[in-house]
Design a protein around this motif. Structure first.
Motif, PDB file in Angstrom:
ATOM      1  N   LYS A 168     -18.902  -2.575  10.430  1.00 21.35           N
ATOM      2  CA  LYS A 168     -18.159  -2.359   9.591  1.00 21.35           C
ATOM      3  C   LYS A 168     -18.442  -4.595   9.281  1.00 21.35           C
ATOM      4  O   LYS A 168     -17.361  -4.805   8.713  1.00 21.35           O
ATOM      5  CB  LYS A 168     -16.684  -2.498  10.375  1.00 21.35           C
ATOM      6  CG  LYS A 168     -16.161  -1.435  10.475  1.00 21.35           C
ATOM      7  CD  LYS A 168     -15.227  -1.361  11.210  1.00 21.35           C
ATOM      8  CE  LYS A 168     -13.917   0.426  10.309  1.00 21.35           C
ATOM      9  NZ  LYS A 168     -12.637   0.080  11.493  1.00 21.35           N
ATOM     10  N   SER A 192     -11.743   1.792   1.512  1.00 24.02           N
ATOM     11  CA  SER A 192     -11.361   3.083   3.109  1.00 24.02           C
ATOM     12  C   SER A 192     -12.715   4.533   3.549  1.00 24.02           C
ATOM     13  O   SER A 192     -13.551   4.491   1.578  1.00 24.02           O
ATOM     14  CB  SER A 192     -10.016   3.939   2.874  1.00 24.02           C
ATOM     15  OG  SER A 192      -9.008   3.379   2.792  1.00 24.02           O
ATOM     16  N   GLN A 234      -3.093   3.992   0.463  1.00 26.71           N
ATOM     17  CA  GLN A 234      -3.767   3.879   2.026  1.00 26.71           C
ATOM     18  C   GLN A 234      -5.078   4.870   1.607  1.00 26.71           C
ATOM     19  O   GLN A 234      -6.555   4.838   2.434  1.00 26.71           O
ATOM     20  CB  GLN A 234      -2.505   3.933   2.816  1.00 26.71           C
ATOM     21  CG  GLN A 234      -1.773   3.451   2.939  1.00 26.71           C
ATOM     22  CD  GLN A 234      -0.237   4.201   3.375  1.00 26.71           C
ATOM     23  OE1 GLN A 234      -0.333   5.871   3.364  1.00 26.71           O
ATOM     24  NE2 GLN A 234       0.209   3.576   4.722  1.00 26.71           N
ATOM     25  N   ASP A 279      -5.683  -6.051   9.077  1.00 28.88           N
ATOM     26  CA  ASP A 279      -4.496  -5.929  10.088  1.00 28.88           C
ATOM     27  C   ASP A 279      -5.307  -7.802  10.894  1.00 28.88           C
ATOM     28  O   ASP A 279      -6.413  -7.842  10.920  1.00 28.88           O
ATOM     29  CB  ASP A 279      -4.998  -4.757  10.889  1.00 28.88           C
ATOM     30  CG  ASP A 279      -4.818  -5.763  12.811  1.00 28.88           C
ATOM     31  OD1 ASP A 279      -3.820  -6.285  12.894  1.00 28.88           O
ATOM     32  OD2 ASP A 279      -5.761  -5.031  13.833  1.00 28.88           O
ATOM     33  N   GLN A 300       0.825  -0.924   0.022  1.00 29.97           N
ATOM     34  CA  GLN A 300      -0.046  -0.144  -0.179  1.00 29.97           C
ATOM     35  C   GLN A 300       0.933   1.200   0.386  1.00 29.97           C
ATOM     36  O   GLN A 300       0.584   2.265  -0.596  1.00 29.97           O
ATOM     37  CB  GLN A 300      -1.017   0.083   1.243  1.00 29.97           C
ATOM     38  CG  GLN A 300      -1.942  -0.617   1.222  1.00 29.97           C
ATOM     39  CD  GLN A 300      -3.166  -0.810   2.734  1.00 29.97           C
ATOM     40  OE1 GLN A 300      -2.679  -1.086   3.705  1.00 29.97           O
ATOM     41  NE2 GLN A 300      -4.242  -0.203   2.329  1.00 29.97           N
ATOM     42  N   GLU A 340      -7.930   0.249   3.851  1.00 30.48           N
ATOM     43  CA  GLU A 340      -8.201   0.152   5.336  1.00 30.48           C
ATOM     44  C   GLU A 340      -6.573  -0.256   5.537  1.00 30.48           C
ATOM     45  O   GLU A 340      -6.550  -1.348   4.814  1.00 30.48           O
ATOM     46  CB  GLU A 340      -8.885   0.297   6.309  1.00 30.48           C
ATOM     47  CG  GLU A 340      -9.664   1.084   6.238  1.00 30.48           C
ATOM     48  CD  GLU A 340     -11.004   0.709   7.193  1.00 30.48           C
ATOM     49  OE1 GLU A 340     -11.124  -0.389   8.170  1.00 30.48           O
ATOM     50  OE2 GLU A 340     -12.177   1.529   7.599  1.00 30.48           O
ATOM     51  N   THR A 341      -5.372  -0.671   6.538  1.00 29.53           N
ATOM     52  CA  THR A 341      -4.600  -1.170   6.172  1.00 29.53           C
ATOM     53  C   THR A 341      -5.025  -2.279   6.504  1.00 29.53           C
ATOM     54  O   THR A 341      -5.594  -2.591   7.950  1.00 29.53           O
ATOM     55  CB  THR A 341      -3.337  -0.577   7.181  1.00 29.53           C
ATOM     56  OG1 THR A 341      -3.146   0.172   7.118  1.00 29.53           O
ATOM     57  CG2 THR A 341      -2.409  -1.316   7.734  1.00 29.53           C
ATOM     58  N   ARG A 397     -10.793  -4.357   4.106  1.00 30.73           N
ATOM     59  CA  ARG A 397     -11.809  -3.006   3.612  1.00 30.73           C
ATOM     60  C   ARG A 397     -11.591  -2.212   2.598  1.00 30.73           C
ATOM     61  O   ARG A 397     -10.491  -1.024   3.018  1.00 30.73           O
ATOM     62  CB  ARG A 397     -12.295  -2.350   4.951  1.00 30.73           C
ATOM     63  CG  ARG A 397     -12.919  -3.492   5.292  1.00 30.73           C
ATOM     64  CD  ARG A 397     -13.766  -3.491   7.322  1.00 30.73           C
ATOM     65  NE  ARG A 397     -14.538  -4.145   7.983  1.00 30.73           N
ATOM     66  CZ  ARG A 397     -13.764  -4.801   9.214  1.00 30.73           C
ATOM     67  NH1 ARG A 397     -12.611  -4.232   9.270  1.00 30.73           N
ATOM     68  NH2 ARG A 397     -14.626  -5.273   9.797  1.00 30.73           N
TER      69      ARG A 397
END
Length: 241
Positions: free
Chosen positions: A118, A110, A78, A85, A68, A82-83, A108
């Motif tokens: 979510k 952004s 980015q 995780d 990203q 989303e980053t 997901r």
């Protein structure tokens, strides 16, 4: 200054929005980014298939974040996603008494309805090893696909999900997977029968994704039907150094 009270129905409005349908370009970006992450990991890990699944998944997420930042895949940055995780601890299924190291993570888009639920958008990626001797298709189906179809624990509000395999190349998509499900007599695996013909997306010479469609067999908390789900299958094989 005039203070305007926030509407009390704000959160309810977002909760009631339908699940977000990922666009083709988003699914393409995710798939290409996963292949690139696998290539990068292959450069510093000589035998990825000996590594534990959760540890490889963490490495994948770390590389996705770097991809990203690098901006080498158009659309996967980015601003658009989303980053990722990884969730290292979660129950493997509703009611399970065992806590396990998780093999799943969520990608997901952004900025989609901030403050909303979510659980209704994104792509849940579940990873499994696949090999000729020690990690067969049974586990891939029963501990992977089955959770999307029957348990209601993974991606219950989403329209898409992904099964990511760390494979030795012995099994082939889609034939090995479809034959195994079709010929099985297991009650669990029979529940994973395909609702439609398998479709194929070829995003690059090294990135082929097969999509299976399944009717889901659980009810949502409001007793509504979640509808069918598309499972995207991406099998990564070792890259020769």
């Amino acid at each position: 200054m005039i203070l305007v009270p926030l509407p009390t129905s704000f959160s309810t409005e977002y909760e009631q929005r339908p699940p977000y349908k990922l666009q083709d370009w988003q699914l393409r970006c995710i798939s290409l980014a996963l292949v690139e992450a696998w290539k990068r990991i292959s450069k510093y890990k000589s035998d990825l298939l000996k590594s534990k699944e959760p540890l490889t998944t963490i490495d994948i997420c770390d590389e996705l974040a770097q991809i990203q930042a690098d901006g080498i895949i158009c659309g996967f940055n980015q601003e658009s996603f989303e980053t990722p995780d990884p969730n290292p601890q979660r129950k493997s299924a509703p009611g399970s008494k065992y806590e396990t190291r998780s093999n799943d993570f969520i990608l997901r888009p952004s900025g989609y309805f901030p403050g909303g639920n979510k659980r209704k958008y994104g792509l849940v990626v579940e990873s499994k090893k696949l090999s000729q001797k020690t990690h067969g298709i049974n586990k891939y189906v029963v501990e992977g696909m089955y959770r999307f179809i029957n348990d209601g624990d993974y991606a219950e509000y989403m329209l898409h999900s992904m099964m990511l395999a760390y494979s030795d190349g012995y099994h082939n998509l889609p034939q090995s997977l479809c034959d195994y499900i079709t010929n099985s007599k297991s009650k669990k695996i029979i529940k994973c029968l395909l609702a439609k013909e398998t479709t194929k997306k070829c995003y690059s010479d090294t990135c082929e994704v097969y999509i299976t469609n399944h009717n889901r067999l659980f009810k949502l908390p409001d007793n509504s039907d979640p509808g069918p789900i598309d499972i995207h299958h991406l099998w990564l094989v070792p890259i020769a150094s």
